[in-house]
Write a protein that holds these residues in place. Structure first.
Motif, PDB file in Angstrom:
ATOM      1  N   MET A 118       0.832  -1.196   0.000  1.00 26.87           N
ATOM      2  CA  MET A 118       0.000   0.000   0.000  1.00 26.87           C
ATOM      3  C   MET A 118       0.870   1.252   0.000  1.00 26.87           C
ATOM      4  O   MET A 118       1.997   1.230   0.494  1.00 26.87           O
ATOM      5  CB  MET A 118      -0.922   0.009   1.230  1.00 26.87           C
ATOM      6  N   PRO A 119       0.367   2.365  -0.547  1.00 26.67           N
ATOM      7  CA  PRO A 119       1.077   3.644  -0.420  1.00 26.67           C
ATOM      8  C   PRO A 119       1.299   3.953   1.057  1.00 26.67           C
ATOM      9  O   PRO A 119       0.477   3.599   1.909  1.00 26.67           O
ATOM     10  CB  PRO A 119       0.126   4.656  -1.066  1.00 26.67           C
ATOM     11  N   SER A 120       2.383   4.628   1.365  1.00 32.34           N
ATOM     12  CA  SER A 120       2.744   4.854   2.765  1.00 32.34           C
ATOM     13  C   SER A 120       1.664   5.617   3.528  1.00 32.34           C
ATOM     14  O   SER A 120       1.405   5.331   4.700  1.00 32.34           O
ATOM     15  CB  SER A 120       4.078   5.606   2.851  1.00 32.34           C
ATOM     16  N   TRP A 121       0.993   6.571   2.869  1.00 38.41           N
ATOM     17  CA  TRP A 121      -0.012   7.366   3.584  1.00 38.41           C
ATOM     18  C   TRP A 121      -1.228   6.528   3.944  1.00 38.41           C
ATOM     19  O   TRP A 121      -1.826   6.721   5.009  1.00 38.41           O
ATOM     20  CB  TRP A 121      -0.411   8.595   2.772  1.00 38.41           C
ATOM     21  N   ILE A 122      -1.571   5.562   3.087  1.00 33.71           N
ATOM     22  CA  ILE A 122      -2.683   4.668   3.421  1.00 33.71           C
ATOM     23  C   ILE A 122      -2.266   3.721   4.542  1.00 33.71           C
ATOM     24  O   ILE A 122      -3.049   3.433   5.458  1.00 33.71           O
ATOM     25  CB  ILE A 122      -3.137   3.871   2.180  1.00 33.71           C
ATOM     26  N   ARG A 123      -1.027   3.248   4.474  1.00 36.46           N
ATOM     27  CA  ARG A 123      -0.531   2.354   5.522  1.00 36.46           C
ATOM     28  C   ARG A 123      -0.545   3.047   6.884  1.00 36.46           C
ATOM     29  O   ARG A 123      -0.943   2.455   7.891  1.00 36.46           O
ATOM     30  CB  ARG A 123       0.884   1.899   5.165  1.00 36.46           C
ATOM     31  N   HIS A 124      -0.156   4.301   6.924  1.00 36.03           N
ATOM     32  CA  HIS A 124      -0.163   5.032   8.199  1.00 36.03           C
ATOM     33  C   HIS A 124      -1.591   5.344   8.649  1.00 36.03           C
ATOM     34  O   HIS A 124      -1.889   5.316   9.842  1.00 36.03           O
ATOM     35  CB  HIS A 124       0.639   6.324   8.062  1.00 36.03           C
ATOM     36  N   ALA A 125      -2.476   5.645   7.706  1.00 36.54           N
ATOM     37  CA  ALA A 125      -3.879   5.889   8.060  1.00 36.54           C
ATOM     38  C   ALA A 125      -4.512   4.627   8.648  1.00 36.54           C
ATOM     39  O   ALA A 125      -5.318   4.695   9.584  1.00 36.54           O
ATOM     40  CB  ALA A 125      -4.656   6.360   6.835  1.00 36.54           C
ATOM     41  N   ALA A 126      -4.133   3.464   8.103  1.00 38.14           N
ATOM     42  CA  ALA A 126      -4.688   2.194   8.588  1.00 38.14           C
ATOM     43  C   ALA A 126      -4.315   1.927  10.047  1.00 38.14           C
ATOM     44  O   ALA A 126      -5.067   1.257  10.769  1.00 38.14           O
ATOM     45  CB  ALA A 126      -4.195   1.044   7.707  1.00 38.14           C
ATOM     46  N   ASP A 127      -3.170   2.466  10.482  1.00 43.14           N
ATOM     47  CA  ASP A 127      -2.754   2.261  11.873  1.00 43.14           C
ATOM     48  C   ASP A 127      -3.743   2.854  12.872  1.00 43.14           C
ATOM     49  O   ASP A 127      -3.778   2.442  14.037  1.00 43.14           O
ATOM     50  CB  ASP A 127      -1.373   2.890  12.108  1.00 43.14           C
ATOM     51  N   PHE A 128      -4.551   3.830  12.413  1.00 38.72           N
ATOM     52  CA  PHE A 128      -5.519   4.492  13.300  1.00 38.72           C
ATOM     53  C   PHE A 128      -6.961   4.075  12.980  1.00 38.72           C
ATOM     54  O   PHE A 128      -7.902   4.683  13.485  1.00 38.72           O
ATOM     55  CB  PHE A 128      -5.382   6.014  13.171  1.00 38.72           C
ATOM     56  N   ASN A 129      -7.107   3.046  12.167  1.00 34.90           N
ATOM     57  CA  ASN A 129      -8.425   2.603  11.711  1.00 34.90           C
ATOM     58  C   ASN A 129      -8.872   1.381  12.519  1.00 34.90           C
ATOM     59  O   ASN A 129      -8.249   0.316  12.415  1.00 34.90           O
ATOM     60  CB  ASN A 129      -8.351   2.265  10.218  1.00 34.90           C
ATOM     61  N   PRO A 130      -9.931   1.475  13.326  1.00 34.53           N
ATOM     62  CA  PRO A 130     -10.389   0.314  14.110  1.00 34.53           C
ATOM     63  C   PRO A 130     -10.713  -0.899  13.235  1.00 34.53           C
ATOM     64  O   PRO A 130     -10.557  -2.038  13.679  1.00 34.53           O
ATOM     65  CB  PRO A 130     -11.651   0.838  14.807  1.00 34.53           C
ATOM     66  N   LEU A 131     -11.170  -0.646  12.023  1.00 35.39           N
ATOM     67  CA  LEU A 131     -11.447  -1.743  11.093  1.00 35.39           C
ATOM     68  C   LEU A 131     -10.176  -2.552  10.855  1.00 35.39           C
ATOM     69  O   LEU A 131     -10.196  -3.788  10.835  1.00 35.39           O
ATOM     70  CB  LEU A 131     -11.976  -1.163   9.778  1.00 35.39           C
ATOM     71  N   ASP A 132      -9.065  -1.860  10.670  1.00 32.79           N
ATOM     72  CA  ASP A 132      -7.789  -2.539  10.426  1.00 32.79           C
ATOM     73  C   ASP A 132      -7.299  -3.260  11.668  1.00 32.79           C
ATOM     74  O   ASP A 132      -6.688  -4.328  11.572  1.00 32.79           O
ATOM     75  CB  ASP A 132      -6.744  -1.525   9.949  1.00 32.79           C
ATOM     76  N   TRP A 133      -7.561  -2.686  12.847  1.00 30.70           N
ATOM     77  CA  TRP A 133      -7.155  -3.373  14.077  1.00 30.70           C
ATOM     78  C   TRP A 133      -7.790  -4.761  14.145  1.00 30.70           C
ATOM     79  O   TRP A 133      -7.125  -5.743  14.476  1.00 30.70           O
ATOM     80  CB  TRP A 133      -7.579  -2.577  15.310  1.00 30.70           C
ATOM     81  N   ALA A 134      -9.088  -4.830  13.836  1.00 30.04           N
ATOM     82  CA  ALA A 134      -9.795  -6.116  13.892  1.00 30.04           C
ATOM     83  C   ALA A 134      -9.265  -7.077  12.837  1.00 30.04           C
ATOM     84  O   ALA A 134      -9.106  -8.272  13.104  1.00 30.04           O
ATOM     85  CB  ALA A 134     -11.291  -5.888  13.707  1.00 30.04           C
ATOM     86  N   MET A 135      -8.989  -6.556  11.638  1.00 28.77           N
ATOM     87  CA  MET A 135      -8.477  -7.416  10.570  1.00 28.77           C
ATOM     88  C   MET A 135      -7.112  -7.987  10.912  1.00 28.77           C
ATOM     89  O   MET A 135      -6.865  -9.189  10.755  1.00 28.77           O
ATOM     90  CB  MET A 135      -8.368  -6.617   9.263  1.00 28.77           C
ATOM     91  N   VAL A 136      -6.209  -7.124  11.380  1.00 28.68           N
ATOM     92  CA  VAL A 136      -4.852  -7.566  11.699  1.00 28.68           C
ATOM     93  C   VAL A 136      -4.870  -8.577  12.848  1.00 28.68           C
ATOM     94  O   VAL A 136      -4.166  -9.593  12.811  1.00 28.68           O
ATOM     95  CB  VAL A 136      -3.959  -6.355  12.040  1.00 28.68           C
ATOM     96  N   ALA A 137      -5.694  -8.315  13.856  1.00 26.65           N
ATOM     97  CA  ALA A 137      -5.801  -9.250  14.983  1.00 26.65           C
ATOM     98  C   ALA A 137      -6.319 -10.602  14.512  1.00 26.65           C
ATOM     99  O   ALA A 137      -5.783 -11.656  14.876  1.00 26.65           O
ATOM    100  CB  ALA A 137      -6.723  -8.678  16.057  1.00 26.65           C
ATOM    101  N   GLY A 138      -7.356 -10.576  13.658  1.00 23.06           N
ATOM    102  CA  GLY A 138      -7.923 -11.823  13.151  1.00 23.06           C
ATOM    103  C   GLY A 138      -6.954 -12.584  12.267  1.00 23.06           C
ATOM    104  O   GLY A 138      -6.808 -13.805  12.393  1.00 23.06           O
ATOM    105  N   ARG A 139      -6.274 -11.886  11.367  1.00 23.25           N
ATOM    106  CA  ARG A 139      -5.321 -12.550  10.468  1.00 23.25           C
ATOM    107  C   ARG A 139      -4.160 -13.166  11.242  1.00 23.25           C
ATOM    108  O   ARG A 139      -3.716 -14.275  10.952  1.00 23.25           O
ATOM    109  CB  ARG A 139      -4.773 -11.557   9.440  1.00 23.25           C
TER     110      ARG A 139
END
Length: 258
Positions: free
Chosen positions: A196-217
């Motif tokens: 992913m582009p770096s700005w999207i990757r950094h935005a994902a760090d603050f996204n609760p949706l991504d927290w759940a995905m990363v934890a599940g994966r």
């Protein structure tokens, strides 16, 4: 406290009965996850060749994303049910009963979480039928389901608060539509973070949706990072508690206005 739990469970059962009486709705809510899994998954299955996905199968990577996205999509509309009860006068009639105000709001949120859990398990099973592999086993699946429930609680409670604040269908639809796509695409739902582009990757760090995905994966992988899973699950739990508190506070504000 002695009456809060049975009152909340009563209100939860009330919402679950409404869901049980609409089996067609349960089937319809699975149409979009099936499209994501088997159409989108087949279309982009070669993308894992780019590297960074942690698996050789795109379906393995996609399943947790679809589970979490479905939890978000379903619970964003919880406020519509609250709004309908306000417009029908049902909520106002409950205000004349001894039922606790927290129970009135939390019953809706808990029932939505239970429905989210059921939906998550079905999506996991569909992925399994499609050839997905879950090295983390039952424990990994349980973590993914709990993460989706916590995320659903966050957005279900916020949606309820929104329904009481705006009290207009069009406003809820507009806000939900505005939130759904940015939250989805500013996450690792479809693409590995390293691609992913770096700005999207950094935005994902603050996204609760991504927290759940990363934890599940991570929990579903052969070598889970349990400390990372715990941190993200704890953050989701804290956010869920805050969202429920805000929902109850908003309800008390609504109560004073009627």
């Amino acid at each position: 406290m002695s009456t809060a739990i049975p009152q909340t469970w009563y209100m939860t059962q009330r919402h679950l009965m409404v869901f049980a009486r609409q089996p067609a709705y349960a089937v319809i809510t699975l149409v979009q996850p099936v499209i994501w899994l088997f159409v989108f998954g087949s279309l982009f299955k070669k993308v894992v060749g780019l590297g960074g996905f942690g698996t050789g199968s795109y379906l393995d990577y996609l399943v947790p994303g679809v589970v979490v996205m479905s939890a978000l999509s379903a619970n964003l509309w919880a406020g519509m049910g609250t709004l309908e009860e306000i417009q029908r006068g049902t909520l106002d009639r409950f205000l004349t009963t001894p039922v606790g105000r927290g129970a009135l709001m939390n019953g809706n949120v808990i029932s939505s979480s239970l429905v989210t859990a059921l939906q998550s398990v079905v999506i996991v099973l569909l992925g399994l039928l499609g050839g997905a592999d879950y090295p983390g086993g039952v424990a990994g699946i349980a973590v993914l389901v709990v993460a989706s429930m916590l995320l659903g609680t966050v957005f279900g409670a916020l949606s309820n608060a929104l329904g009481m604040l705006v009290r207009e269908r069009e406003s809820i639809i507009g806000i939900n539509t505005f939130l759904l796509l940015p939250l989805t695409f500013l996450s690792s739902a479809f693409m590995a973070p390293g691609q992913m582009p770096s700005w999207i990757r950094h935005a994902a760090d603050f996204n609760p949706l991504d927290w759940a995905m990363v934890a599940g994966r991570s929990a579903l992988s052969a070598d889970p990072d349990w400390s990372g899973v715990g941190i993200r699950a704890g953050a989701l739990l804290a956010l869920a508690v805050a969202a429920v508190w805000l929902s109850v506070r908003t309800f008390r504000s609504y109560q004073r206005s009627v």
